[in-house]
Enzyme design. Structure first.
Site, PDB file in Angstrom:
ATOM      1  N   TYR A  69       8.412   8.094   7.920  1.00 27.64           N
ATOM      2  CA  TYR A  69       8.048   9.495   7.831  1.00 27.64           C
ATOM      3  C   TYR A  69       5.971   9.144   8.927  1.00 27.64           C
ATOM      4  O   TYR A  69       5.926   8.239   9.271  1.00 27.64           O
ATOM      5  CB  TYR A  69       7.820  10.342   6.775  1.00 27.64           C
ATOM      6  CG  TYR A  69       7.797  11.715   6.586  1.00 27.64           C
ATOM      7  CD1 TYR A  69       8.714  12.259   7.767  1.00 27.64           C
ATOM      8  CD2 TYR A  69       7.220  12.429   6.664  1.00 27.64           C
ATOM      9  CE1 TYR A  69       9.336  13.743   8.416  1.00 27.64           C
ATOM     10  CE2 TYR A  69       6.806  13.730   7.124  1.00 27.64           C
ATOM     11  CZ  TYR A  69       7.737  14.226   7.842  1.00 27.64           C
ATOM     12  OH  TYR A  69       7.906  15.404   7.862  1.00 27.64           O
ATOM     13  N   ARG A  83       7.888  22.058  17.680  1.00 30.81           N
ATOM     14  CA  ARG A  83       6.544  21.762  16.554  1.00 30.81           C
ATOM     15  C   ARG A  83       6.396  20.646  16.144  1.00 30.81           C
ATOM     16  O   ARG A  83       6.468  20.605  14.764  1.00 30.81           O
ATOM     17  CB  ARG A  83       5.383  23.121  15.931  1.00 30.81           C
ATOM     18  CG  ARG A  83       4.338  22.869  16.057  1.00 30.81           C
ATOM     19  CD  ARG A  83       3.880  23.523  14.830  1.00 30.81           C
ATOM     20  NE  ARG A  83       4.130  22.410  13.742  1.00 30.81           N
ATOM     21  CZ  ARG A  83       4.260  22.130  12.700  1.00 30.81           C
ATOM     22  NH1 ARG A  83       3.728  22.817  11.742  1.00 30.81           N
ATOM     23  NH2 ARG A  83       4.996  20.683  11.807  1.00 30.81           N
ATOM     24  N   LYS A 141      13.357  12.357   6.975  1.00 30.99           N
ATOM     25  CA  LYS A 141      12.902  12.926   5.805  1.00 30.99           C
ATOM     26  C   LYS A 141      13.782  13.330   5.183  1.00 30.99           C
ATOM     27  O   LYS A 141      14.051  13.154   3.717  1.00 30.99           O
ATOM     28  CB  LYS A 141      12.351  15.078   6.155  1.00 30.99           C
ATOM     29  CG  LYS A 141      11.055  15.242   6.850  1.00 30.99           C
ATOM     30  CD  LYS A 141      10.796  16.621   5.690  1.00 30.99           C
ATOM     31  CE  LYS A 141       9.568  16.511   5.603  1.00 30.99           C
ATOM     32  NZ  LYS A 141       8.978  17.548   5.676  1.00 30.99           N
ATOM     33  N   GLU A 151      12.993  22.458   9.272  1.00 31.74           N
ATOM     34  CA  GLU A 151      11.720  21.758   9.647  1.00 31.74           C
ATOM     35  C   GLU A 151      10.772  21.398  10.718  1.00 31.74           C
ATOM     36  O   GLU A 151      11.716  21.393  11.972  1.00 31.74           O
ATOM     37  CB  GLU A 151      12.009  20.570   8.916  1.00 31.74           C
ATOM     38  CG  GLU A 151      10.984  19.024   9.082  1.00 31.74           C
ATOM     39  CD  GLU A 151      10.155  19.623   7.904  1.00 31.74           C
ATOM     40  OE1 GLU A 151      10.467  19.375   6.951  1.00 31.74           O
ATOM     41  OE2 GLU A 151       9.144  19.032   7.966  1.00 31.74           O
ATOM     42  N   ASP A 152       9.424  22.223  11.314  1.00 35.79           N
ATOM     43  CA  ASP A 152       8.607  21.639  12.475  1.00 35.79           C
ATOM     44  C   ASP A 152       9.310  22.905  13.093  1.00 35.79           C
ATOM     45  O   ASP A 152       9.623  22.281  14.279  1.00 35.79           O
ATOM     46  CB  ASP A 152       9.087  20.395  12.912  1.00 35.79           C
ATOM     47  CG  ASP A 152       7.668  19.419  12.386  1.00 35.79           C
ATOM     48  OD1 ASP A 152       7.017  19.966  10.273  1.00 35.79           O
ATOM     49  OD2 ASP A 152       7.820  17.996  12.142  1.00 35.79           O
ATOM     50  N   ASP A 186       9.585  23.631   4.227  1.00 33.48           N
ATOM     51  CA  ASP A 186       8.872  22.636   3.686  1.00 33.48           C
ATOM     52  C   ASP A 186       7.168  23.198   4.311  1.00 33.48           C
ATOM     53  O   ASP A 186       6.448  22.989   3.369  1.00 33.48           O
ATOM     54  CB  ASP A 186       9.079  21.120   3.852  1.00 33.48           C
ATOM     55  CG  ASP A 186       7.646  20.559   3.311  1.00 33.48           C
ATOM     56  OD1 ASP A 186       7.668  20.514   2.159  1.00 33.48           O
ATOM     57  OD2 ASP A 186       7.493  19.217   4.210  1.00 33.48           O
ATOM     58  N   ASP A 187       7.290  23.247   5.796  1.00 30.72           N
ATOM     59  CA  ASP A 187       5.978  23.666   6.048  1.00 30.72           C
ATOM     60  C   ASP A 187       4.732  24.543   5.434  1.00 30.72           C
ATOM     61  O   ASP A 187       4.046  24.417   5.587  1.00 30.72           O
ATOM     62  CB  ASP A 187       6.469  23.880   7.727  1.00 30.72           C
ATOM     63  CG  ASP A 187       7.506  22.486   8.523  1.00 30.72           C
ATOM     64  OD1 ASP A 187       6.415  21.891   7.991  1.00 30.72           O
ATOM     65  OD2 ASP A 187       7.592  22.884   9.416  1.00 30.72           O
ATOM     66  N   ASN A 222      -3.304  17.047   9.536  1.00 28.05           N
ATOM     67  CA  ASN A 222      -2.703  15.828  10.545  1.00 28.05           C
ATOM     68  C   ASN A 222      -3.099  15.613  11.242  1.00 28.05           C
ATOM     69  O   ASN A 222      -2.921  16.881  12.620  1.00 28.05           O
ATOM     70  CB  ASN A 222      -1.456  16.345   9.782  1.00 28.05           C
ATOM     71  CG  ASN A 222      -1.338  15.697   8.323  1.00 28.05           C
ATOM     72  OD1 ASN A 222      -2.345  15.264   7.377  1.00 28.05           O
ATOM     73  ND2 ASN A 222      -0.562  16.377   7.669  1.00 28.05           N
TER      74      ASN A 222
HETATM   75  P1  NAI Z   1      -0.078  26.894  12.673  1.00 23.65           P
HETATM   76  O1  NAI Z   1       0.182  26.501  14.082  1.00 23.65           O
HETATM   77  O2  NAI Z   1       0.983  27.174  12.389  1.00 23.65           O
HETATM   78  O3  NAI Z   1      -1.861  27.234  12.433  1.00 23.65           O
HETATM   79  C1  NAI Z   1      -3.110  27.031  12.833  1.00 23.65           C
HETATM   80  C2  NAI Z   1      -3.792  28.051  12.432  1.00 23.65           C
HETATM   81  O4  NAI Z   1      -5.301  27.596  12.627  1.00 23.65           O
HETATM   82  C3  NAI Z   1      -3.905  29.345  13.224  1.00 23.65           C
HETATM   83  O5  NAI Z   1      -3.719  30.537  12.763  1.00 23.65           O
HETATM   84  C4  NAI Z   1      -5.090  29.288  14.085  1.00 23.65           C
HETATM   85  O6  NAI Z   1      -5.433  30.618  14.622  1.00 23.65           O
HETATM   86  C5  NAI Z   1      -5.980  28.508  13.576  1.00 23.65           C
HETATM   87  N1  NAI Z   1      -6.605  28.192  14.615  1.00 23.65           N
HETATM   88  C6  NAI Z   1      -6.682  27.111  15.338  1.00 23.65           C
HETATM   89  N2  NAI Z   1      -7.756  26.894  16.189  1.00 23.65           N
HETATM   90  C7  NAI Z   1      -8.605  27.425  15.319  1.00 23.65           C
HETATM   91  C8  NAI Z   1     -10.457  26.895  15.257  1.00 23.65           C
HETATM   92  N3  NAI Z   1     -10.918  26.054  16.784  1.00 23.65           N
HETATM   93  N4  NAI Z   1     -10.898  27.666  14.301  1.00 23.65           N
HETATM   94  C9  NAI Z   1     -10.072  28.448  13.567  1.00 23.65           C
HETATM   95  N5  NAI Z   1      -9.054  28.670  13.736  1.00 23.65           N
HETATM   96  C10 NAI Z   1      -8.302  27.194  14.473  1.00 23.65           C
HETATM   97  O7  NAI Z   1       0.052  25.077  12.176  1.00 23.65           O
HETATM   98  P2  NAI Z   1       0.243  25.468  10.963  1.00 23.65           P
HETATM   99  O8  NAI Z   1       1.769  24.519  10.137  1.00 23.65           O
HETATM  100  O9  NAI Z   1       0.522  26.210  10.120  1.00 23.65           O
HETATM  101  O10 NAI Z   1      -0.362  23.725  10.306  1.00 23.65           O
HETATM  102  C11 NAI Z   1      -1.919  23.579  10.726  1.00 23.65           C
HETATM  103  C12 NAI Z   1      -2.484  21.989  10.122  1.00 23.65           C
HETATM  104  O11 NAI Z   1      -1.861  22.051   9.054  1.00 23.65           O
HETATM  105  C13 NAI Z   1      -2.014  21.097  11.248  1.00 23.65           C
HETATM  106  O12 NAI Z   1      -2.684  20.455  11.657  1.00 23.65           O
HETATM  107  C14 NAI Z   1      -1.074  20.754  10.002  1.00 23.65           C
HETATM  108  O13 NAI Z   1      -1.022  18.663  10.111  1.00 23.65           O
HETATM  109  C15 NAI Z   1      -1.532  20.733   8.539  1.00 23.65           C
HETATM  110  N6  NAI Z   1      -0.400  20.483   7.529  1.00 23.65           N
HETATM  111  C16 NAI Z   1      -0.581  20.020   6.539  1.00 23.65           C
HETATM  112  C17 NAI Z   1      -0.286  19.914   5.417  1.00 23.65           C
HETATM  113  C18 NAI Z   1      -0.553  18.899   4.063  1.00 23.65           C
HETATM  114  O14 NAI Z   1      -1.463  18.708   3.764  1.00 23.65           O
HETATM  115  N7  NAI Z   1       0.513  19.125   3.691  1.00 23.65           N
HETATM  116  C19 NAI Z   1       1.625  20.470   5.357  1.00 23.65           C
HETATM  117  C20 NAI Z   1       1.734  21.114   6.624  1.00 23.65           C
HETATM  118  C21 NAI Z   1       0.805  21.549   7.992  1.00 23.65           C
END
Ligand code: NAI
Length: 582
Positions: free
Chosen positions: A130, A183, A201, A273-274, A296-297, A438
């Site tokens: 993964y 994504r 997954k 997913e994604d 899951d996201d 991540n």
């Molecule tokens: P998304 O694209 O849905 O959301 C990203 C958010 O960050 C948006 O609201 C955007 O406006 C904001 N953003 C982007 N650039 C910014 C900046 N420079 N300053 C302030 N805000 C900013 O993405 P998603 O799915 O929410 O994922 C976000 C991150 O969280 C990814 O890196 C992902 O890998 C991580 N993640 C971690 C998980 C875990 O640790 N278990 C699980 C799911 C996601």
């Protein structure tokens, strides 16, 4: 859709379930069926069948009775010895992608051995099958692709999705993981090559959760890609067109969801997913009342992060309502987590969710989400627009909101700067800092930075793993808010109870089960998540809590309710040990 009507014949779905989907009764007489045959495998065919192949572990007696004499060298091995040999060769590969390919080859050659390796070496092999390696594998999926590992449903299959589902050789599907590849992790649009994600997954559903491999079905919906590099690549395996959007897209998804229910019944879990966030929220909202769906996201992330927060309370004392939360990033992960925290506060204290939301603030790329921005906000951000003057930087937001918990879900690395972390510490001596983005390079700060800047007082966790860190003679083990803690157990709990819907209270139940697995010994090392090595036990507890909730809410169909749900869950788990053949 034909003339605006669904192409899926509703008459064959009886009483909410499916009586017969393979054309064996009168209701399905006019359906096209796939003529699958089942025969006993022996000889060369047995060695080529990944579900039954045991390689050198076939005994002398089995070699005689199954026509294997001469097809194998004389040595007879144990599964343990095979495992030792394979782990040695996997460790010999320098490149993670080569380890991944070796694991995929094993899965296609000897399924039980593949799962035995994964279960017994979970911490070592999880990053191989993964994230992060699977991301690279998806990018190169065109050249790695050997045999179908799941179903591809593209725009070409429009109107025929039910038939496509019947081409899959297994009939008793319990869990589907589906992506449209838009994504993939933090890598963006990988189109049809996103298949590596559902495959990975589902391997975890089996290894960590105990769902039978034959009950798992990976699916990629191919509606095109906007990734020009892929479109220009002569080896690209998907549709060579830009993404279909709008009605076309939603019609295809609709046909898919209907066909899935018609073919597998009410109790099949569909995990989205994604998907890109504009579709992810909409698909979840659209199908959660009519299908057993899970994202899951959004939901899995929320549940795993809430578990970490609940566990942190044991170190900090008090309850969630005593805290103020600030999110950096307001997308799928951020708003999903925020909503579940609000729900937990509301459930525990009886305050309305709307009130609970007031303790939670979010910052997106345009600054603090406040009322004056409401008109221009995406719908999933609107509930978080509170009364406050606009603020554009995270540091200003920290100083003004005074949070005790800071959660990074922005996807932008190194944004929890020294100033930000020190401002957190000035508010609360033991701030909770979660840098969830991540991969590692995108983490808002590293474990080392969080511990150093707070002189070891921060309660830190991250999305990607960080090594243990020594500070002032004390060793800290950073927690990893890995979704793999939750989704396998959650899915398994739904399966064993025959649940027909996912209810938000189940997410809370999963968080609670995970938080309960953190012991005093873990807390003493700064851990707010238990080690992943115990994942099968953790999953059994999560599954039991999920099943209990399903029974309490009247959503379970597998009756009667077992007396001891943990024991029941453990007994239902798939085990990869070889079986003896007649
Ligand atoms: P998304 O694209 O849905 O959301 C990203 C958010 O960050 C948006 O609201 C955007 O406006 C904001 N953003 C982007 N650039 C910014 C900046 N420079 N300053 C302030 N805000 C900013 O993405 P998603 O799915 O929410 O994922 C976000 C991150 O969280 C990814 O890196 C992902 O890998 C991580 N993640 C971690 C998980 C875990 O640790 N278990 C699980 C799911 C996601």
């Amino acid at each position: 859709m034909k003339n605006g009507e669904s192409v899926v014949d509703p008459t064959s779905t009886v009483g909410g379930g499916v009586v017969d989907v393979y054309g064996e009764d009168r209701a399905t007489e006019d359906h096209l069926v796939t003529p699958w045959t089942v025969s006993v495998a022996s000889g060369y065919t047995l060695l080529r069948d990944p579900h039954h192949n045991k390689g050198l572990a076939f005994t002398e007696r089995e070699r005689d009775s199954h026509y294997l004499r001469g097809l194998l060298p004389p040595a007879v091995s144990t599964q343990e010895l095979q495992e030792k040999k394979l782990m040695q060769s996997i460790r010999d590969y320098e490149l993670a992608l080569h380890k991944y390919v070796a694991m995929m080859d094993l899965q296609e050659r000897n399924e039980r051995l593949f799962y035995k390796l994964l279960i017994d070496n979970v911490e070592e092999l999880l990053p191989v099958v993964y994230t992060p390696t699977v991301g690279e594998a998806c990018q190169k999926y065109g050249s790695i692709f050997k045999r179908p590992q799941g179903l591809y449903i593209s725009l070409k299959e429009k109107g025929k999705i039910l038939e496509v589902l019947k081409n899959w050789p297994q009939r008793s599907i319990q869990v589907i993981v589906v992506t449209d590849g838009e994504r993939i992790l933090g890598l963006g649009d990988l189109g049809c090559q996103g298949m590596g994600i559902p495959v990975g997954k589902l391997a975890l559903y089996t290894a960590l959760g105990g769902v039978r491999p034959s009950a798992c079905l990976p699916i990629t919906m191919d509606v095109g890609t906007n990734n020009q590099k892929l479109l220009d690549d002569e080896f690209y395996i998907g549709l060579r067109q830009k993404r279909d959007t709008g009605k076309e897209y939603y019609d295809l998804l609709d046909e898919f969801m209907s066909a899935v229910k018609q073919n597998y019944g009410e109790k099949v879990l569909v995990q989205f997913e994604d998907f890109a966030n504009h579709n992810a929220f909409e698909l979840l909202a659209k199908y959660k009342t009519s299908h057993l769906v899970f994202n899951d996201d959004i939901q899995g992330t929320a549940s795993v992060v809430l578990a970490g927060l609940v566990a942190s309370l044991k170190l900090l004392g008090g309850s969630l309502t005593d805290h103020t939360f600030l999110f950096f990033g307001a997308g799928e992960a951020g708003t999903g987590i925020a909503e579940l925290i609000a729900l937990e506060m509301s459930t525990k204290t009886n305050i309305p969710v709307k009130e609970a939301r007031k303790k939670i603030w979010l910052v997106d790329s345009k600054g603090l989400i406040v009322c004056s921005r409401k008109e221009s906000l995406q719908h999933f951000k609107k509930p978080w627009a509170h009364e406050h003057e606009p603020l554009s930087t995270l540091l200003d937001a920290v100083k003004a909101i005074k949070p005790s918990v800071l959660i990074g879900t922005s996807g932008v690395g190194q944004t929890f700067t020294k100033d930000v972390v020190e401002a957190m510490e000035a508010i609360d001596k033991r701030p909770v800092i979660m840098a969830l983005s991540n991969p590692t390079s995108q983490a808002e700060c590293t474990a080392e930075q969080a511990y150093t800047w707070t002189e070891g007082r921060a309660i830190f966790s991250s999305g990607s793993p960080f090594d243990p860190f020594e500070y002032n003679g004390k060793s800290f083990i950073p927690g990893q808010a890995n979704n793999a803690y939750i989704f396998p157990g959650l899915g398994f709990g739904l399966v064993i109870s025959g649940a027909i819907r996912v209810h938000d209270e189940m997410l809370l139940a999963a968080s609670e089960a995970l938080a309960n697995q953190v012991t005093e010994e873990h807390y003493s090392k700064g851990m707010i998540y238990p080690p992943l090595t115990n994942i099968r036990k953790i999953s059994a507890h999560i599954a039991a809590n999920i099943a209990a909730k399903a029974y309490d809410l009247g959503l379970a169909t597998r009756l009667p309710r077992p007396a001891d749900l943990v024991k029941y869950a453990e007994s239902c788990m798939y085990t990869p040990n070889y079986r003896s053949y007649r």
